[in-house]
Scaffold this motif. Sequence first.
Motif, PDB file in Angstrom:
ATOM      1  N   TYR A   1       7.926  -1.797   0.806  1.00  0.00           N
ATOM      2  CA  TYR A   1       7.876  -1.716   2.260  1.00  0.00           C
ATOM      3  C   TYR A   1       7.344  -0.339   2.655  1.00  0.00           C
ATOM      4  CZ  TYR A   1      10.782  -5.923   2.266  1.00  0.00           C
ATOM      5  OH  TYR A   1      11.251  -7.198   2.084  1.00  0.00           O
ATOM      6  N   ARG A   2       7.213  -0.126   3.950  1.00  0.00           N
ATOM      7  CA  ARG A   2       6.679   1.158   4.405  1.00  0.00           C
ATOM      8  C   ARG A   2       7.578   2.325   4.002  1.00  0.00           C
ATOM      9  NH1 ARG A   2       3.031   2.902   7.977  1.00  0.00           N
ATOM     10  NH2 ARG A   2       2.614   0.798   8.739  1.00  0.00           N
TER      11      ARG A   2
ATOM     12  N   ARG B   1       0.854  -1.199   0.000  1.00  0.00           N
ATOM     13  CA  ARG B   1       0.000   0.000   0.000  1.00  0.00           C
ATOM     14  C   ARG B   1       0.886   1.244   0.000  1.00  0.00           C
ATOM     15  NH1 ARG B   1      -0.094  -2.586   4.771  1.00  0.00           N
ATOM     16  NH2 ARG B   1       0.634  -1.499   6.640  1.00  0.00           N
ATOM     17  N   PHE B   2       0.320   2.301  -0.564  1.00  0.00           N
ATOM     18  CA  PHE B   2       0.919   3.620  -0.421  1.00  0.00           C
ATOM     19  C   PHE B   2       0.204   4.312   0.727  1.00  0.00           C
ATOM     20  CE2 PHE B   2       1.946   3.067  -5.012  1.00  0.00           C
ATOM     21  CZ  PHE B   2       3.318   3.225  -4.916  1.00  0.00           C
TER      22      PHE B   2
ATOM     23  N   ASP C   1       7.581  -2.962   8.112  1.00  0.00           N
ATOM     24  CA  ASP C   1       7.879  -1.687   8.755  1.00  0.00           C
ATOM     25  C   ASP C   1       9.369  -1.378   8.847  1.00  0.00           C
ATOM     26  OD1 ASP C   1       5.187  -0.907   9.334  1.00  0.00           O
ATOM     27  OD2 ASP C   1       5.151  -2.438  10.901  1.00  0.00           O
ATOM     28  N   ALA C   2      10.222  -2.272   8.364  1.00  0.00           N
ATOM     29  CA  ALA C   2      11.666  -2.036   8.453  1.00  0.00           C
ATOM     30  C   ALA C   2      12.034  -0.714   7.786  1.00  0.00           C
ATOM     31  CB  ALA C   2      12.420  -3.181   7.797  1.00  0.00           C
ATOM     32  N   PRO C   3      12.790   0.146   8.463  1.00  0.00           N
ATOM     33  CA  PRO C   3      13.118   1.459   7.884  1.00  0.00           C
ATOM     34  C   PRO C   3      14.201   1.410   6.817  1.00  0.00           C
ATOM     35  CG  PRO C   3      14.121   1.235  10.048  1.00  0.00           C
ATOM     36  CD  PRO C   3      13.282   0.019   9.852  1.00  0.00           C
ATOM     37  N   ARG C   4      14.991   0.338   6.794  1.00  0.00           N
ATOM     38  CA  ARG C   4      16.118   0.246   5.864  1.00  0.00           C
ATOM     39  C   ARG C   4      16.109  -1.126   5.181  1.00  0.00           C
ATOM     40  NH1 ARG C   4      17.595   2.573  10.653  1.00  0.00           N
ATOM     41  NH2 ARG C   4      18.179   0.560  11.534  1.00  0.00           N
TER      42      ARG C   4
ATOM     43  N   LYS D   1      10.110   5.262  -0.530  1.00  0.00           N
ATOM     44  CA  LYS D   1       8.694   4.992  -0.779  1.00  0.00           C
ATOM     45  C   LYS D   1       7.945   6.260  -1.187  1.00  0.00           C
ATOM     46  CE  LYS D   1       4.887   2.344  -0.080  1.00  0.00           C
ATOM     47  NZ  LYS D   1       4.727   1.763   1.249  1.00  0.00           N
ATOM     48  N   TYR D   2       8.272   7.384  -0.566  1.00  0.00           N
ATOM     49  CA  TYR D   2       7.539   8.619  -0.877  1.00  0.00           C
ATOM     50  C   TYR D   2       7.768   9.016  -2.329  1.00  0.00           C
ATOM     51  CZ  TYR D   2      11.907  11.326  -0.575  1.00  0.00           C
ATOM     52  OH  TYR D   2      13.171  11.814  -0.785  1.00  0.00           O
ATOM     53  N   ALA D   3       8.998   8.769  -2.851  1.00  0.00           N
ATOM     54  CA  ALA D   3       9.287   9.104  -4.238  1.00  0.00           C
ATOM     55  C   ALA D   3       8.544   8.171  -5.191  1.00  0.00           C
ATOM     56  CB  ALA D   3      10.788   9.030  -4.494  1.00  0.00           C
TER      57      ALA D   3
END
Length: 815
Positions: free
Chosen positions: A404-405, A305-306, A463-466, A425-427
């Motif tokens: 991913y998130r 999902r976005f 949810d992993a940030p990296r 993800k935002y890009a």
Amino acid sequence: MTVDNVWSDITGLMPPKAVKEPKLRNAQGETFNDPYEWMRDKDSERVQKFVAEENDYCERRMAGLKTLRGTLFEEIKTRVQETDMSVPTRMNGYWYFTRTEEGKQYGIQCRVPIRGEDDWDPPSISASAMRGDALGGEEIVFDCNAEAEGHDFFSVGGLDLSHDGRYLAYSVDTAGDERYDLRVRDLQTGEDFPEVITEVSGGGCITPDGQWLFYTRVDDAWRPYCVWRHRVGTPADQDVQVYNEPDERFWVGVGTSFDEEHIIIESSSKTTSEVLMLPVTDPEGEFQPFIERMPGVEYDVSFARFEDDGGDIPVALVIHNVRNPNFEIDVIDMRAHKPPYTLGEGMRVAQGSPAGCEPPQGRKFTPATRAIRYESVSSLSEISDNPEILQGVQGLRIEGIAMYRNFVALSYRANSLPQLAVMPKYAAKEDFLAGRPWGFGGIVPRVPGKLYSIGMSGNPSYDAPRIRYTTVSYTQPGELHEYDPVTDTDVLLKRSHVLGDFDPSDYAEKRMWVRVRDGEHVPVSLVWRRGLVPALEGTKEGLTDELIEAPRELILSWEDMSARYDRREAPMFITGYGAYEISSDPSFSVPRLSLLDRGVLYAVPHVRGGGEMGRAWYEQGRKLNKMNTFIDFIDVTAALQRNGIADPKRTVANGGSAGGLLMGAVANMAPQLYAGIEADVPFVDALTSILDTSLPLTVTEWDEWGDPLHNAEVYRYMKQYSPYENVKNADEREQEFGTRQFPAMFITTSMNDTRVLYVEPLKWLARLQEPEVEVDAVAKIEVEAGHGGVTGRYKRWQEIAYENAWCLAAMGIEE
């Protein structure tokens, strides 16, 4: 020290003599007399006697190599960090990792609780942890050493956990026949539930709430064909079949989707696939197709999902080849409508290059696309709506996407090597909403002169940030990295440690190209120790455009070939596979160091039939193009020898399974190029097996090899190369090749192998050992093992030392 010298103390020892018993095989108007087909009766006294006699003969023939075998084993053992642990990976409320301990055959699966919801930094690996002391709060999840007690063979089919980490579904095989017993363990109490589900194919999956299991079973041909549902804590005889695949070309698998929202069934043949889904909240419901099956079309799907303040956008990421043989990725906005969806729906974000490929199933070339088809596989890809990173590369194939998130990762093949790209993800969301090419950036290992494999690793949490990824080369041990695409920060988490005086700078690697007889450029990887291969000193390393020609004429006698060389040329270990679109990518090997340190050149021809250059590379080496696989391997061997890089009298070839078929074929087609051949679990009676629909895998294999049962052209084509029925007597070799030379043969097989039945290599061995064939052939036959051989790391090291000792002796290397 030559093979003759090693074995001189047992001169006169003869191999067992196999009885010939006429057995006629009738197909396509032809009758073939197979005198060793009686060996198919595995439990018969005479088969058991023949196996025992062959193993005894092999041991006696190998007696002179006992010291070398011991030396090689010790070299492996002293280079490996025996007590070690992996970098912990977060999954839900725990950090999971694997320990290995000195003296123990198997790994130990462990975990520690997370320190909080924002805990994304793995627990540090301290000196005490390296000595095997437990981390604080450590819990053993599954100890394979304890579970394997009392078993000569032990293999885990799979481990799967409920969302809260309390319930563990696990399956084990203790025979090697890939038929597993499935159980559920309550990790809170350490006790297993009473039910045992037997004869399961591989592992099973447990629902996030820990209440249900889904698993597959096999039919009489050992094909996973149906999915069953089990309620944890109830008798297995109450289980319910929820899916049945009647088409014998298809294999079935089941698992949980990445987002844990669905149970997913995948049914696929070599050329067609279908995905069915069921919400985990409705485990007793009916599975529904995500996209209806289309003949000749492969696809896979993942869900993500976005995130958006105005409401998340649920998306399906679909990779398929309905329009492009080298696949494309479409992102479907699932708000548009409910399943089923259609292939080609959504926004295309990446696509492979069709250069050199056949058209998709049921489609024809237009005048425009016909020109692309006849471009070389290595043509540069220039597709306008692709991300910039995919422009101007060769052999472009799209392999997967993961969302991913915080990031999106793209896996693909280009320039004959695996590649990985990533973006925030935002890009990706901005590009998706704007309908423009996505701005992926490549992750490039920062060490020049290496041939790297790269790929995602240890990323189970949305949810992993990296992103975590691994890199490895032929001479550089594996590394685990963590990369943040937002800050462009790359952190090395762990580098595999090789003990002793190992220094990667002592070794070199390169990829060059060989123009084979039909004009195609075949990549070949070379690995060597600096200073020990004179012809390669000072050569350009890494991925090069260096091209050498294969000789146009191979019909030279053994004596003519050897007269062209002197003993300064390197001994060569050359290995290949070339089937199922499986790529032989760069990897590090501790046992290989023992070969390189003795001056052996390690060579990997990336022959057609594999996937190194995308789908076209596979298409050009299967079915009625299969001979390209064998010719590529032969031509690369001959080119390296003709260019003074390797000595034919010291060249040993190796391949396993379908690569064992390759070994049998090249031995028959070009015996003068090889001093020895190691063929592991070799698929050498291919025509007999593919004609018999009662055997495991036969019908599913028709998409790979063709159907000789119903197609006379396929039958005639396979008849040309199937190794067992193309072995020539010494007189016939002398007439065709001008020499009686045939490589010495070392063959391995396992009696419980369900992929390549033991009977194939045994029949081939008996044929090679016939006196008029004049071949020095031995076989090591595992009684308690499967297709992958023995289990347990120390036992596996012993097996590798055994095999490598034979190979070195065949090259004339004594210590």
